[in-house]
Design a protein around this motif. Structure first.
Motif, mmCIF file in Angstrom:
data_model
loop_
_atom_site.group_PDB
_atom_site.id
_atom_site.type_symbol
_atom_site.label_atom_id
_atom_site.label_comp_id
_atom_site.label_asym_id
_atom_site.label_seq_id
_atom_site.Cartn_x
_atom_site.Cartn_y
_atom_site.Cartn_z
ATOM 1 N N ASN A 199 28.930 32.692 -8.612
ATOM 2 C CA ASN A 199 29.063 32.121 -9.947
ATOM 3 C C ASN A 199 27.876 32.603 -10.794
ATOM 4 O OD1 ASN A 199 29.087 30.588 -12.261
ATOM 5 N ND2 ASN A 199 29.488 28.660 -11.224
ATOM 6 N N PHE A 200 28.140 33.602 -11.637
ATOM 7 C CA PHE A 200 27.094 34.131 -12.517
ATOM 8 C C PHE A 200 26.998 33.360 -13.836
ATOM 9 C CE2 PHE A 200 27.753 37.955 -9.857
ATOM 10 C CZ PHE A 200 26.445 38.195 -9.494
ATOM 11 N N LEU A 201 27.923 32.425 -14.075
ATOM 12 C CA LEU A 201 27.916 31.675 -15.334
ATOM 13 C C LEU A 201 27.140 30.364 -15.258
ATOM 14 C CD1 LEU A 201 31.496 32.202 -16.783
ATOM 15 C CD2 LEU A 201 29.319 32.920 -17.784
ATOM 16 N N ALA A 202 26.636 30.008 -14.077
ATOM 17 C CA ALA A 202 25.890 28.751 -13.960
ATOM 18 C C ALA A 202 24.680 28.948 -13.039
ATOM 19 C CB ALA A 202 26.795 27.636 -13.451
ATOM 20 N N PRO A 203 23.701 29.738 -13.491
ATOM 21 C CA PRO A 203 22.519 29.984 -12.663
ATOM 22 C C PRO A 203 21.674 28.725 -12.467
ATOM 23 C CG PRO A 203 22.185 30.844 -14.866
ATOM 24 C CD PRO A 203 23.617 30.400 -14.790
ATOM 25 N N VAL A 204 20.935 28.726 -11.378
ATOM 26 C CA VAL A 204 20.003 27.649 -11.073
ATOM 27 C C VAL A 204 18.597 28.223 -11.213
ATOM 28 C CG1 VAL A 204 19.310 25.923 -9.378
ATOM 29 C CG2 VAL A 204 21.690 26.677 -9.475
ATOM 30 N N ILE A 205 17.741 27.523 -11.962
ATOM 31 C CA ILE A 205 16.378 27.999 -12.223
ATOM 32 C C ILE A 205 15.395 27.069 -11.531
ATOM 33 C CG2 ILE A 205 14.658 28.498 -14.007
ATOM 34 C CD1 ILE A 205 17.010 28.958 -15.930
ATOM 35 N N PHE A 206 14.434 27.680 -10.839
ATOM 36 C CA PHE A 206 13.402 26.929 -10.116
ATOM 37 C C PHE A 206 12.038 27.270 -10.687
ATOM 38 C CE2 PHE A 206 16.930 27.655 -7.300
ATOM 39 C CZ PHE A 206 17.107 26.436 -6.670
ATOM 40 N N ASN A 207 11.238 26.254 -10.955
ATOM 41 C CA ASN A 207 9.856 26.448 -11.370
ATOM 42 C C ASN A 207 8.986 26.032 -10.184
ATOM 43 O OD1 ASN A 207 7.252 26.274 -12.348
ATOM 44 N ND2 ASN A 207 7.859 25.425 -14.322
ATOM 45 N N PHE A 208 8.412 27.016 -9.505
ATOM 46 C CA PHE A 208 7.589 26.747 -8.334
ATOM 47 C C PHE A 208 6.243 26.142 -8.705
ATOM 48 C CE2 PHE A 208 10.720 29.356 -6.324
ATOM 49 C CZ PHE A 208 10.730 28.967 -5.000
ATOM 50 N N ASP A 209 5.802 26.345 -9.938
ATOM 51 C CA ASP A 209 4.502 25.816 -10.355
ATOM 52 C C ASP A 209 4.492 24.288 -10.419
ATOM 53 O OD1 ASP A 209 3.469 28.366 -10.507
ATOM 54 O OD2 ASP A 209 3.832 28.551 -12.657
ATOM 55 N N ASN A 210 5.604 23.693 -10.881
ATOM 56 C CA ASN A 210 5.643 22.226 -10.969
ATOM 57 C C ASN A 210 6.761 21.615 -10.121
ATOM 58 O OD1 ASN A 210 7.989 22.646 -12.442
ATOM 59 N ND2 ASN A 210 7.097 22.083 -14.400
#
Length: 130
Positions: A89-100
């Motif tokens: 599914n390229f229309l609903a990416p998941v983004i992770f912020n490792f800093d916080n």
């Protein structure tokens, strides 16, 4: 690593903490840190194709992306047998912020991003060795 869910994965709005585990350089596992479901296999889209999109301002603020350097984007896969029948599914990416240690899902507008599909076959990117 455990992440606070700031923008939920569609269908799992009650999940507030998720655990990210590396499988290899391409795949990671994302699971509910406080229960048995959901469990997702994610893929790093950048090993497959060019992939770029605008992150909505609200999610940028929720995840504090402007002040972060360690950000990871991945896409949910539906694993099938054989692997070539799996979809991404390229229309609903998941983004992770490792800093916080925050994460969220973005739902992209298919009219603005017609080059990305909801269920693209991995076989479009998978090269079998002969």
């Amino acid at each position: 690593m455990i992440f606070d869910v700031k923008s939920p994965i569609l269908g799992f709005e009650n999940v507030t903490k998720m655990k990210l585990e590396k499988i290899d350089d391409i795949f990671v596992r994302l699971s509910n840190a406080e229960g048995d479901v959901p469990i997702f296999t994610l893929i790093n889209p950048f090993v497959l194709r060019e992939y770029a999109f605008d992150v909505p301002i609200a999610l940028k603020l929720l995840l504090d992306l402007e002040n972060s350097k360690n950000i990871f984007t991945a896409n949910i896969m539906v694993i099938q047998t054989p692997i070539q029948a799996s979809t991404i599914n390229f229309l609903a990416p998941v983004i992770f912020n490792f800093d916080n240690q925050t994460m969220g899902q973005v739902v992209l507008d298919s009219l603005k991003y017609p080059q990305y599909g909801l269920a693209e076959l991995i076989s479009h990117y998978y090269k079998e060795e002969k």
